[in-house]
Design an enzyme around this catalytic site. Structure first.
Site, PDB file in Angstrom:
ATOM      1  N   GLY A  12     -23.640 -26.417  29.250  1.00 27.50           N
ATOM      2  CA  GLY A  12     -23.405 -25.812  27.928  1.00 27.50           C
ATOM      3  C   GLY A  12     -22.783 -26.816  26.984  1.00 27.50           C
ATOM      4  O   GLY A  12     -21.931 -27.600  27.397  1.00 27.50           O
ATOM      5  N   ALA A  23     -16.557 -42.403  22.197  1.00 25.31           N
ATOM      6  CA  ALA A  23     -15.534 -43.180  22.904  1.00 25.31           C
ATOM      7  C   ALA A  23     -16.146 -43.968  24.068  1.00 25.31           C
ATOM      8  O   ALA A  23     -15.818 -45.143  24.267  1.00 25.31           O
ATOM      9  CB  ALA A  23     -14.449 -42.240  23.422  1.00 25.31           C
ATOM     10  N   ARG A  73     -30.720 -27.723  30.801  1.00 20.38           N
ATOM     11  CA  ARG A  73     -30.432 -27.360  32.190  1.00 20.38           C
ATOM     12  C   ARG A  73     -31.675 -27.678  33.031  1.00 20.38           C
ATOM     13  O   ARG A  73     -32.802 -27.531  32.558  1.00 20.38           O
ATOM     14  CB  ARG A  73     -30.073 -25.885  32.289  1.00 20.38           C
ATOM     15  CG  ARG A  73     -28.812 -25.560  31.475  1.00 20.38           C
ATOM     16  CD  ARG A  73     -28.226 -24.239  31.821  1.00 20.38           C
ATOM     17  NE  ARG A  73     -27.377 -23.726  30.744  1.00 20.38           N
ATOM     18  CZ  ARG A  73     -26.055 -23.841  30.714  1.00 20.38           C
ATOM     19  NH1 ARG A  73     -25.410 -24.448  31.671  1.00 20.38           N
ATOM     20  NH2 ARG A  73     -25.372 -23.337  29.701  1.00 20.38           N
ATOM     21  N   ASP A 104     -18.741 -28.096  35.917  1.00 12.21           N
ATOM     22  CA  ASP A 104     -18.820 -28.143  37.381  1.00 12.21           C
ATOM     23  C   ASP A 104     -20.227 -28.408  37.922  1.00 12.21           C
ATOM     24  O   ASP A 104     -20.400 -29.187  38.859  1.00 12.21           O
ATOM     25  CB  ASP A 104     -18.366 -26.787  37.949  1.00 12.21           C
ATOM     26  CG  ASP A 104     -16.908 -26.829  38.345  1.00 12.21           C
ATOM     27  OD1 ASP A 104     -16.423 -27.932  38.632  1.00 12.21           O
ATOM     28  OD2 ASP A 104     -16.282 -25.760  38.367  1.00 12.21           O
ATOM     29  N   THR A 126     -16.613 -28.672  28.500  1.00 14.95           N
ATOM     30  CA  THR A 126     -17.124 -27.308  28.582  1.00 14.95           C
ATOM     31  C   THR A 126     -16.078 -26.382  27.954  1.00 14.95           C
ATOM     32  O   THR A 126     -14.883 -26.625  28.133  1.00 14.95           O
ATOM     33  CB  THR A 126     -17.431 -26.904  30.042  1.00 14.95           C
ATOM     34  OG1 THR A 126     -17.803 -25.534  30.095  1.00 14.95           O
ATOM     35  CG2 THR A 126     -16.261 -27.106  30.978  1.00 14.95           C
ATOM     36  N   ASP A 128     -15.227 -23.261  28.535  1.00 16.08           N
ATOM     37  CA  ASP A 128     -14.560 -22.235  29.359  1.00 16.08           C
ATOM     38  C   ASP A 128     -13.276 -22.684  30.045  1.00 16.08           C
ATOM     39  O   ASP A 128     -12.520 -21.863  30.538  1.00 16.08           O
ATOM     40  CB  ASP A 128     -15.495 -21.782  30.503  1.00 16.08           C
ATOM     41  CG  ASP A 128     -16.748 -21.118  30.006  1.00 16.08           C
ATOM     42  OD1 ASP A 128     -16.824 -20.843  28.810  1.00 16.08           O
ATOM     43  OD2 ASP A 128     -17.642 -20.874  30.838  1.00 16.08           O
ATOM     44  N   ASP A 130     -13.181 -24.068  32.937  1.00 12.31           N
ATOM     45  CA  ASP A 130     -13.318 -23.585  34.320  1.00 12.31           C
ATOM     46  C   ASP A 130     -13.521 -24.704  35.335  1.00 12.31           C
ATOM     47  O   ASP A 130     -14.083 -24.484  36.400  1.00 12.31           O
ATOM     48  CB  ASP A 130     -14.483 -22.584  34.407  1.00 12.31           C
ATOM     49  CG  ASP A 130     -15.815 -23.197  33.986  1.00 12.31           C
ATOM     50  OD1 ASP A 130     -15.825 -24.334  33.475  1.00 12.31           O
ATOM     51  OD2 ASP A 130     -16.852 -22.541  34.163  1.00 12.31           O
ATOM     52  N   GLY A 171     -16.319 -16.995  29.224  1.00 14.63           N
ATOM     53  CA  GLY A 171     -15.472 -17.307  30.380  1.00 14.63           C
ATOM     54  C   GLY A 171     -15.719 -16.353  31.525  1.00 14.63           C
ATOM     55  O   GLY A 171     -14.828 -15.601  31.909  1.00 14.63           O
ATOM     56  N   ARG A 172     -16.954 -16.408  32.085  1.00 18.29           N
ATOM     57  CA  ARG A 172     -17.282 -15.415  33.121  1.00 18.29           C
ATOM     58  C   ARG A 172     -16.540 -15.647  34.433  1.00 18.29           C
ATOM     59  O   ARG A 172     -16.262 -14.703  35.149  1.00 18.29           O
ATOM     60  CB  ARG A 172     -18.790 -15.302  33.331  1.00 18.29           C
ATOM     61  CG  ARG A 172     -19.487 -16.518  33.851  1.00 18.29           C
ATOM     62  CD  ARG A 172     -20.980 -16.321  33.842  1.00 18.29           C
ATOM     63  NE  ARG A 172     -21.471 -16.057  32.488  1.00 18.29           N
ATOM     64  CZ  ARG A 172     -22.642 -15.516  32.213  1.00 18.29           C
ATOM     65  NH1 ARG A 172     -23.433 -15.159  33.188  1.00 18.29           N
ATOM     66  NH2 ARG A 172     -23.026 -15.344  30.968  1.00 18.29           N
ATOM     67  N   ALA A 187      -2.116 -10.058  21.331  1.00 25.12           N
ATOM     68  CA  ALA A 187      -3.022  -8.920  21.548  1.00 25.12           C
ATOM     69  C   ALA A 187      -2.338  -7.839  22.389  1.00 25.12           C
ATOM     70  O   ALA A 187      -1.422  -8.128  23.168  1.00 25.12           O
ATOM     71  CB  ALA A 187      -4.287  -9.402  22.254  1.00 25.12           C
ATOM     72  N   GLU A 188      -2.809  -6.627  22.215  1.00 28.35           N
ATOM     73  CA  GLU A 188      -2.229  -5.499  22.956  1.00 28.35           C
ATOM     74  C   GLU A 188      -2.774  -5.445  24.386  1.00 28.35           C
ATOM     75  O   GLU A 188      -2.180  -4.781  25.238  1.00 28.35           O
ATOM     76  CB  GLU A 188      -2.538  -4.174  22.244  1.00 28.35           C
ATOM     77  CG  GLU A 188      -1.618  -3.877  21.072  1.00 28.35           C
ATOM     78  CD  GLU A 188      -1.803  -4.812  19.886  1.00 28.35           C
ATOM     79  OE1 GLU A 188      -2.930  -5.290  19.672  1.00 28.35           O
ATOM     80  OE2 GLU A 188      -0.803  -5.067  19.181  1.00 28.35           O
ATOM     81  N   ARG A 244     -13.865  -0.203  17.836  1.00 30.26           N
ATOM     82  CA  ARG A 244     -15.078  -0.996  17.559  1.00 30.26           C
ATOM     83  C   ARG A 244     -15.143  -2.182  18.518  1.00 30.26           C
ATOM     84  O   ARG A 244     -14.115  -2.637  19.021  1.00 30.26           O
ATOM     85  CB  ARG A 244     -15.061  -1.523  16.112  1.00 30.26           C
ATOM     86  CG  ARG A 244     -14.984  -0.436  15.063  1.00 30.26           C
ATOM     87  CD  ARG A 244     -16.231   0.434  15.073  1.00 30.26           C
ATOM     88  NE  ARG A 244     -15.986   1.726  14.455  1.00 30.26           N
ATOM     89  CZ  ARG A 244     -16.290   2.031  13.206  1.00 30.26           C
ATOM     90  NH1 ARG A 244     -16.842   1.121  12.432  1.00 30.26           N
ATOM     91  NH2 ARG A 244     -16.039   3.235  12.725  1.00 30.26           N
TER      92      ARG A 244
HETATM   93  P1  ATP Z   1     -21.120 -25.279  31.631  1.00 28.45           P
HETATM   94  O1  ATP Z   1     -20.237 -24.588  32.628  1.00 28.45           O
HETATM   95  O2  ATP Z   1     -20.407 -25.631  30.372  1.00 28.45           O
HETATM   96  O3  ATP Z   1     -22.411 -24.593  31.355  1.00 28.45           O
HETATM   97  P2  ATP Z   1     -22.114 -26.990  33.703  1.00 28.45           P
HETATM   98  O4  ATP Z   1     -22.244 -28.462  33.855  1.00 28.45           O
HETATM   99  O5  ATP Z   1     -21.344 -26.281  34.791  1.00 28.45           O
HETATM  100  O6  ATP Z   1     -21.498 -26.713  32.264  1.00 28.45           O
HETATM  101  P3  ATP Z   1     -24.624 -25.922  34.691  1.00 28.45           P
HETATM  102  O7  ATP Z   1     -25.762 -25.287  33.959  1.00 28.45           O
HETATM  103  O8  ATP Z   1     -23.993 -25.160  35.790  1.00 28.45           O
HETATM  104  O9  ATP Z   1     -23.561 -26.331  33.562  1.00 28.45           O
HETATM  105  O10 ATP Z   1     -25.112 -27.312  35.306  1.00 28.45           O
HETATM  106  C1  ATP Z   1     -25.767 -28.275  34.492  1.00 28.45           C
HETATM  107  C2  ATP Z   1     -26.863 -28.922  35.298  1.00 28.45           C
HETATM  108  O11 ATP Z   1     -26.297 -29.552  36.456  1.00 28.45           O
HETATM  109  C3  ATP Z   1     -27.890 -27.943  35.869  1.00 28.45           C
HETATM  110  O12 ATP Z   1     -28.908 -27.617  34.930  1.00 28.45           O
HETATM  111  C4  ATP Z   1     -28.438 -28.729  37.044  1.00 28.45           C
HETATM  112  O13 ATP Z   1     -29.364 -29.692  36.606  1.00 28.45           O
HETATM  113  C5  ATP Z   1     -27.198 -29.477  37.564  1.00 28.45           C
HETATM  114  N1  ATP Z   1     -26.575 -28.708  38.656  1.00 28.45           N
HETATM  115  C6  ATP Z   1     -25.902 -27.534  38.576  1.00 28.45           C
HETATM  116  N2  ATP Z   1     -25.470 -27.108  39.781  1.00 28.45           N
HETATM  117  C7  ATP Z   1     -25.889 -28.035  40.666  1.00 28.45           C
HETATM  118  C8  ATP Z   1     -25.774 -28.177  42.100  1.00 28.45           C
HETATM  119  N3  ATP Z   1     -25.117 -27.280  42.862  1.00 28.45           N
HETATM  120  N4  ATP Z   1     -26.327 -29.272  42.669  1.00 28.45           N
HETATM  121  C9  ATP Z   1     -26.982 -30.197  41.931  1.00 28.45           C
HETATM  122  N5  ATP Z   1     -27.134 -30.114  40.593  1.00 28.45           N
HETATM  123  C10 ATP Z   1     -26.602 -29.067  39.961  1.00 28.45           C
END
Ligand code: ATP
Length: 320
Positions: A12, A23, A73, A104, A126, A128, A130, A171-172, A187-188, A244
């Site tokens: 993302g 940089a 992706r 990740d 990213t 989130d 996370d 942030g799932r 926030a409440e 709402r």
């Molecule tokens: P964000 O959490 O912001 O979306 P992210 O890097 O976690 O970032 P993902 O869509 O999970 O986003 O992963 C990006 C790309 O990394 C995937 O499209 C895929 O090509 C590769 N990827 C994801 N998971 C794996 C995995 N377990 N092993 C190898 N490649 C992976």
């Protein structure tokens, strides 16, 4: 001897990715290295979308949201044949090391690539927050500021009509955006993986607020946990609060990066080149711990789970 380094953005998009790209490229050029960008993340790598860049490429991008080299992706990257193809392409271009800015999933892909003898460095970008190996990711600060500015506006209108507002944020798997926004907005209520919904408690609180003639109630909810429209209906039935819902969605990804994200991007981006140039360091993931920029071996970093800030939940509850 390191002569050529490539950089990509993956997963993302997040505000600050461009500042980080800048940089990485400038730090590399400073050390006399030829710098390359890979368009469209790991998918672009497999398709050979690689181009050499100079300093001009990085002009006027520090304040731009999104990623100028785009992201994509490629779920097939889990297939070792595809990873091997990516490694061969890097070898064809005589690229000595790869810097990947993403989350990740991206780091798992980079880890697989490193097994083919490519030196890789991952930078957490990213919204989130996370990622297990860092306390803060590039993009989180800007997304949080965006959420807060939206909630400020919603408060004006909610207050004018004595409404309750349920606001869904991203942030799932990690409730940091929801929890920090709830804290920053007073926030409440907050509902996220770390702070699940307790219906009775929430309804009791809202009934009390309604009785006290409070002008508005703000409840921040992480995406994918529950149907906020269903919850809004229940709140109206149980508390009498006109309720709402707002889903902030991809608005949270956009915008010019905050100064905090730009600075984090600069520090992490420059560190990535230091790591590549250090002949004793293997493939690593960069993070921030206690305000310091740190780096960890990639196999260790990808197994780490994100821990939310100690005491945050208690602080939110205490100040509600
Ligand atoms: P964000 O959490 O912001 O979306 P992210 O890097 O976690 O970032 P993902 O869509 O999970 O986003 O992963 C990006 C790309 O990394 C995937 O499209 C895929 O090509 C590769 N990827 C994801 N998971 C794996 C995995 N377990 N092993 C190898 N490649 C992976």
């Amino acid at each position: 001897m390191i002569r050529r380094i490539a950089v990509l953005t993956s997963g993302g998009d997040a505000p600050g990715m461009n500042a980080c790209l800048r940089a990485v490229i400038r730090a590399g050029l400073f050390h006399g290295i030829s710098m390359y960008v890979i368009y469209e993340g790991l998918r672009g790598l497999v398709e050979g979308k690689i181009e050499q860049v100079d300093k001009d490429f990085t002009q006027d991008i520090i304040n731009r949201g999104g990623t100028i080299i785009r992201s994509a992706r490629l779920p097939e990257f889990k297939d070792p044949k595809i990873v091997k193809r990516a490694a061969n392409i890097l070898q064809d271009f005589e690229i000595d090391a790869l810097v990947g800015i993403g989350g990740d999933g991206t780091f798992r892909g980079l880890n697989d690539l490193s097994k083919y003898g490519i030196k890789v460095v991952g930078i957490p970008g990213t919204i989130d927050n996370d990622v297990g190996s860092t306390e803060q990711t590039i993009g989180f600060s800007t997304a949080l500021n965006t959420i807060c500015s939206c909630i400020d506006k919603l408060k004006d209108t909610c207050g004018s009509h004595q409404r309750c507002s349920l606001i869904e944020v991203m942030g799932r798997h990690c409730g940091d955006l929801a929890m920090y926004a709830a804290l920053a907005e007073g926030a409440e209520g907050v509902i996220c993986v770390e702070h699940p919904l307790k219906e009775d408690q929430l309804f009791r609180k809202l009934r009390k607020m309604k009785a006290q003639n409070k002008s508005h109630a703000i409840i921040v909810v992480s995406e994918n946990l529950l149907d906020i429209n269903e919850l809004a209906k229940k709140i109206e039935e149980e508390t009498g609060f006109d309720t709402r819902t707002e889903v902030l969605g991809r608005l949270q990804r956009g915008g010019s990066p905050s100064a905090e994200d730009r600075i984090l991007a600069a520090r992490m981006g420059a560190r990535s080149i230091d790591i590549v140039l250090d002949k004793d360091s293997g493939s690593r993931i960069i993070g921030m711990r206690g305000g310091q920029i740190v780096d960890l071996p990639i196999e260790e970093a990808v197994e780490m789970k994100h821990e939310h800030t100690h005491g945050l939940r208690q602080l939110i509850d205490m100040l509600q």
